[in-house]
Design an enzyme around this catalytic site. Structure first.
Site, PDB file in Angstrom:
ATOM      1  N   HIS A 106      -0.601  -7.363 -16.318  1.00 14.53           N
ATOM      2  CA  HIS A 106       0.663  -6.640 -16.234  1.00 14.53           C
ATOM      3  C   HIS A 106       0.600  -5.230 -16.810  1.00 14.53           C
ATOM      4  O   HIS A 106       1.627  -4.542 -16.868  1.00 14.53           O
ATOM      5  CB  HIS A 106       1.746  -7.453 -16.946  1.00 14.53           C
ATOM      6  CG  HIS A 106       1.807  -8.874 -16.498  1.00 14.53           C
ATOM      7  ND1 HIS A 106       2.168  -9.227 -15.212  1.00 14.53           N
ATOM      8  CD2 HIS A 106       1.510 -10.033 -17.145  1.00 14.53           C
ATOM      9  CE1 HIS A 106       2.110 -10.552 -15.091  1.00 14.53           C
ATOM     10  NE2 HIS A 106       1.719 -11.050 -16.240  1.00 14.53           N
TER      11      HIS A 106
ATOM     12  N   ASP B 206       3.922 -11.848 -23.985  1.00 10.44           N
ATOM     13  CA  ASP B 206       2.966 -12.102 -22.895  1.00 10.44           C
ATOM     14  C   ASP B 206       2.044 -10.895 -22.744  1.00 10.44           C
ATOM     15  O   ASP B 206       2.378  -9.924 -22.077  1.00 10.44           O
ATOM     16  CB  ASP B 206       3.697 -12.380 -21.590  1.00 10.44           C
ATOM     17  CG  ASP B 206       2.748 -12.846 -20.485  1.00 10.44           C
ATOM     18  OD1 ASP B 206       1.524 -12.650 -20.622  1.00 10.44           O
ATOM     19  OD2 ASP B 206       3.236 -13.403 -19.495  1.00 10.44           O
TER      20      ASP B 206
END
Length: 292
Positions: free
Chosen positions: A194, A189
């Site tokens: 993030h 991911d």
């Protein structure tokens, strides 16, 4: 119109091959927080290949590549800004234990598109099978801000049931390392939300946030370790709603209720997960883990 519901629902399944081995499993387990303490016998079953047990939630990253919440954005009829996208919920049902090494075929398609007025929700279902038959099924719910209002089906509006009004049967606290999002993203991911402070600010956050599926995996590990004596094969399925973010460096408090035990020796565990440093601000809700 950024979301063409008819086109998304009519799109053919996206079929791809998944291949993984023990190195992928070990990396995933480290990414969700396994390995503390490094030599603890309970942790070595997640971090040492000779003792390796695969958490069922590894299915969400098996084979690498983007998670369902990102794959849904490449479906015909869906053209949205990634900064407006949030992972709303996740469901996983394992039909057999996930093997340490595997080769399987995954088939994904959009099964629902809901118009929430000021937002939209996409549901991406993935069915995975290997040479011996079906392995697991999962569904990712994708929340897209600012993309509703076309007059489509609204979908269910009920909120998940609140936690039981009783003291939990067990409580676990999970420290989230400062670098945990950077490690978890190596499982596939690569969403800059993030890792990149500038992208996180554009998405409305003070700093990068932890992957929802990282919290999802760490929470399941706490249930397996606390209530199931490390027996990953007892987990049947796992459902949650993501209602709040987690920042690296925080501590998660996982409260567990086991209201009953079925005749075959299993039952559902109900969970509530909050961020300790923010007065138990809710992170996961409507979380249920049936087990055998």
């Amino acid at each position: 119109m950024p979301i063409d519901a008819a086109a998304a629902l009519a799109a053919p399944p996206d079929v791809r091959e998944l291949v993984w081995d023990h190195e992928d499993v070990l990396l995933y387990h480290l990414g969700i927080g396994a390995g503390l303490p490094a030599t603890g016998p309970r942790e070595l079953r997640y971090t040492l290949e000779s003792r390796l047990r695969v958490l069922p939630s590894f299915a969400t990253v098996a084979g690498g590549g983007p998670p369902g919440v990102i794959r849904a954005l490449s479906v015909p009829g869906v053209d949205v800004d990634l900064a407006r996208v949030l992972h709303a919920g996740q469901w996983l049902r394992t039909l057999r234990p996930v093997p340490v090494r595997g080769r399987a075929t995954a088939s994904s398609r959009i099964t629902a598109v809901y118009d929430k007025g000021t937002s939209a929700v996409l549901v991406l279902r993935t069915d995975v099978s290997d040479a011996d038959g079906p392995l697991w099924t999962d569904e990712a719910e994708v929340f897209v801000r600012g993309e509703g209002g076309w007059g489509g089906e609204r979908g269910a509006s009920g909120r998940p049931a609140p936690p039981p009004d009783a003291e939990p049967d067990q409580v676990a606290e999970l420290p989230v390392r400062e670098d945990q999002a950077l490690l978890y993203r190596l499982s596939g991911d690569w969403n800059p939300l993030h890792a990149d402070p500038e992208f996180a600010a554009r998405a409305g956050f003070d700093r990068p946030v932890l992957h929802g599926l990282c919290t999802y995996g760490g929470t399941l590990k706490s249930v397996v370790d606390t209530l199931l004596d490390g027996d990953v094969a007892r987990v049947r399925d796992y459902r949650t709603r993501f209602v709040g973010v987690v920042y690296p460096g925080e501590t998660l408090r996982v409260r567990m209720w086991r209201p009953g035990v079925a005749a075959e020796g299993g039952g559902p565990v109900r969970l509530a997960v909050g961020a300790v440093e923010r007065d138990d601000a809710p992170v996961l809700t409507g979380t249920v883990v049936p087990y055998g």
